[in-house]
Scaffold this motif. Structure first.
Motif, PDB file in Angstrom:
ATOM      1  N   ASP A 125       0.830  -1.209   0.000  1.00 59.94           N
ATOM      2  CA  ASP A 125       0.000   0.000   0.000  1.00 59.94           C
ATOM      3  C   ASP A 125       0.865   1.260   0.000  1.00 59.94           C
ATOM      4  O   ASP A 125       0.540   2.254  -0.676  1.00 59.94           O
ATOM      5  CB  ASP A 125      -0.924   0.005   1.221  1.00 59.94           C
ATOM      6  N   VAL A 126       1.951   1.248   0.771  1.00 60.64           N
ATOM      7  CA  VAL A 126       2.826   2.418   0.832  1.00 60.64           C
ATOM      8  C   VAL A 126       3.473   2.665  -0.529  1.00 60.64           C
ATOM      9  O   VAL A 126       3.589   3.817  -0.984  1.00 60.64           O
ATOM     10  CB  VAL A 126       3.901   2.232   1.923  1.00 60.64           C
ATOM     11  N   GLU A 127       3.887   1.607  -1.206  1.00 57.70           N
ATOM     12  CA  GLU A 127       4.490   1.770  -2.526  1.00 57.70           C
ATOM     13  C   GLU A 127       3.475   2.283  -3.547  1.00 57.70           C
ATOM     14  O   GLU A 127       3.817   3.062  -4.439  1.00 57.70           O
ATOM     15  CB  GLU A 127       5.111   0.454  -2.973  1.00 57.70           C
ATOM     16  N   PHE A 128       2.217   1.875  -3.412  1.00 55.38           N
ATOM     17  CA  PHE A 128       1.174   2.455  -4.260  1.00 55.38           C
ATOM     18  C   PHE A 128       1.039   3.957  -3.990  1.00 55.38           C
ATOM     19  O   PHE A 128       0.840   4.754  -4.905  1.00 55.38           O
ATOM     20  CB  PHE A 128      -0.165   1.755  -4.033  1.00 55.38           C
ATOM     21  N   GLU A 133       1.974   9.566  -6.003  1.00 54.40           N
ATOM     22  CA  GLU A 133       2.631  10.864  -5.819  1.00 54.40           C
ATOM     23  C   GLU A 133       3.604  11.179  -6.951  1.00 54.40           C
ATOM     24  O   GLU A 133       3.606  12.286  -7.496  1.00 54.40           O
ATOM     25  CB  GLU A 133       3.369  10.888  -4.476  1.00 54.40           C
ATOM     26  N   ARG A 134       4.435  10.206  -7.314  1.00 53.30           N
ATOM     27  CA  ARG A 134       5.509  10.476  -8.274  1.00 53.30           C
ATOM     28  C   ARG A 134       5.024  10.464  -9.719  1.00 53.30           C
ATOM     29  O   ARG A 134       5.479  11.266 -10.543  1.00 53.30           O
ATOM     30  CB  ARG A 134       6.630   9.454  -8.092  1.00 53.30           C
ATOM     31  N   GLN A 135       4.126   9.548 -10.040  1.00 55.76           N
ATOM     32  CA  GLN A 135       3.730   9.410 -11.439  1.00 55.76           C
ATOM     33  C   GLN A 135       2.541  10.294 -11.800  1.00 55.76           C
ATOM     34  O   GLN A 135       2.455  10.758 -12.943  1.00 55.76           O
ATOM     35  CB  GLN A 135       3.405   7.948 -11.761  1.00 55.76           C
ATOM     36  N   TYR A 136       1.669  10.534 -10.826  1.00 56.42           N
ATOM     37  CA  TYR A 136       0.437  11.268 -11.143  1.00 56.42           C
ATOM     38  C   TYR A 136       0.344  12.615 -10.438  1.00 56.42           C
ATOM     39  O   TYR A 136      -0.580  13.379 -10.692  1.00 56.42           O
ATOM     40  CB  TYR A 136      -0.786  10.396 -10.842  1.00 56.42           C
ATOM     41  N   VAL A 140      -2.133  11.154  -1.630  1.00 55.16           N
ATOM     42  CA  VAL A 140      -3.265  10.418  -1.079  1.00 55.16           C
ATOM     43  C   VAL A 140      -2.807   9.746   0.209  1.00 55.16           C
ATOM     44  O   VAL A 140      -1.612   9.497   0.412  1.00 55.16           O
ATOM     45  CB  VAL A 140      -3.798   9.355  -2.056  1.00 55.16           C
ATOM     46  N   ALA A 141      -3.756   9.450   1.077  1.00 56.88           N
ATOM     47  CA  ALA A 141      -3.449   8.677   2.270  1.00 56.88           C
ATOM     48  C   ALA A 141      -3.120   7.236   1.861  1.00 56.88           C
ATOM     49  O   ALA A 141      -3.588   6.749   0.830  1.00 56.88           O
ATOM     50  CB  ALA A 141      -4.644   8.688   3.226  1.00 56.88           C
ATOM     51  N   ARG A 146      -4.617   2.443  -3.144  1.00 53.42           N
ATOM     52  CA  ARG A 146      -5.071   1.442  -4.119  1.00 53.42           C
ATOM     53  C   ARG A 146      -6.337   1.918  -4.831  1.00 53.42           C
ATOM     54  O   ARG A 146      -6.499   1.684  -6.042  1.00 53.42           O
ATOM     55  CB  ARG A 146      -5.292   0.095  -3.450  1.00 53.42           C
ATOM     56  N   ALA A 147      -7.212   2.561  -4.111  1.00 52.33           N
ATOM     57  CA  ALA A 147      -8.421   3.094  -4.740  1.00 52.33           C
ATOM     58  C   ALA A 147      -8.069   4.182  -5.759  1.00 52.33           C
ATOM     59  O   ALA A 147      -8.687   4.278  -6.828  1.00 52.33           O
ATOM     60  CB  ALA A 147      -9.371   3.642  -3.685  1.00 52.33           C
ATOM     61  N   ALA A 148      -7.068   5.007  -5.440  1.00 56.17           N
ATOM     62  CA  ALA A 148      -6.646   6.052  -6.371  1.00 56.17           C
ATOM     63  C   ALA A 148      -6.072   5.430  -7.643  1.00 56.17           C
ATOM     64  O   ALA A 148      -6.336   5.902  -8.753  1.00 56.17           O
ATOM     65  CB  ALA A 148      -5.612   6.955  -5.707  1.00 56.17           C
TER      66      ALA A 148
END
Length: 298
Positions: A125-128, A133-136, A140-141, A146-148
């Motif tokens: 989840d943290v890597e998601f 943050e980096r790609q988009y 997000v929390a 994962r929902a994002a």
């Protein structure tokens, strides 16, 4: 048995009831595949009783096919006379390198199901969260990461004409298939077009998930090196990867070794694979040496 299939009219003799199949088009790409992936590909096939087959010519030579990414050609592998003789066909993208000692990927996949994993399934989840943050470019929390990403995938589906996304997208880099059960499914996916760089993955994922046909396997069978490099070395592009491979850069080689030790099949991906030349290229030789190193002592 190892064979190179020249096109749709080629018919190598079958020795085993299952086949491990990839596609490598063009002399340089085939030479790169032979240097990097073929040793593990052939050894893995022999260990588990597969015929090892590499398609080296287009299965569809129409103008429509030649304008599209070769990735679409995987949707035709179950439509060939040579594949009809197999009970199972395991598809492996050419930039995905099997380990000779990896377990049998078919072991836990029912024959009527498509064996696969979902996109970026190896991520926590943290890597998601870091990916979003980096790609988009927005925060997000952790609980919402994962929902994002699911919302991003839903937009990919929608831009290709699929308005009702069925769930997390299936990754089509490694697939466990059955010609008897899945030929029509792959042919249906081939009929679609895509405006995304996901190519055949959007349609094939959508149709498979809508049919309830996907059965997950261990993500170590499709372990994405490119994804890890995107997280840990976001500045790295193909030119930088080439320079760092040629110089024996300890950071990059250490990152590759770390993922190679974790995986069953290492899906190398764009940043490194596109940096390489043929079998005699210095960067190719460096990577081949890393992927042939024995595992560390316990």
């Amino acid at each position: 048995m190892y064979a190179e299939i020249q096109g749709p009219d080629d018919a190598p003799p079958r020795e085993h009831p299952r086949a491990l199949v990839t596609l490598a088009l063009g002399a340089q790409y085939l030479a790169r595949w032979r240097a990097l992936a073929m040793p593990g590909f052939a050894a893995y096939a022999a260990r588990h009783g597969y015929d090892a087959l590499v398609v080296v010519g287009h299965l569809d030579k129409s103008w429509r096919a030649l304008k599209r990414s070769p990735a679409w050609q995987k949707c035709l592998i179950l439509s060939q006379p040579w594949s009809a003789q197999y009970a199972r066909v395991v598809w492996v993208d050419a930039d995905c390198v099997p380990k000779a000692d990896a377990p049998d990927i078919c072991e836990d996949v029912p024959v009527e199901c498509v064996g696969a994993n979902t996109v970026f399934e190896q991520f926590s989840d943290v890597e998601f969260q870091i990916l979003i943050e980096r790609q988009y470019g927005y925060r997000v929390a952790v609980r919402d990461a994962r929902a994002a990403f699911a919302a991003v995938q839903a937009e990919v589906y929608r831009t290709d004409g699929f308005a009702d996304p069925p769930g997390p997208m299936m990754h089509t880099g490694v697939l466990v298939l059955s010609p008897a059960h899945h030929r029509a499914l792959l042919e249906s996916a081939y009929a679609y077009e895509s405006v995304n760089r996901w190519y055949e993955q959007t349609a094939l994922s959508y149709l498979t998930l809508k049919a309830g046909a996907m059965h997950g396997f261990n993500p170590r069978f499709n372990w994405l090196l490119d994804l890890v490099l995107q997280q840990d070395m976001p500045e790295l592009d193909a030119a930088g990867a080439r320079a760092r491979l040629e110089s024996g850069d300890a950071e990059l080689l250490g990152a590759i070794r770390a993922q190679w030790r974790k995986c069953h099949f290492l899906h190398v991906g764009d940043r490194v694979w596109r940096a390489l030349g043929d079998a005699h290229d210095p960067a190719t030789r460096v990577l081949a040496n890393v992927l042939s190193e024995p595992p560390p002592a316990a």
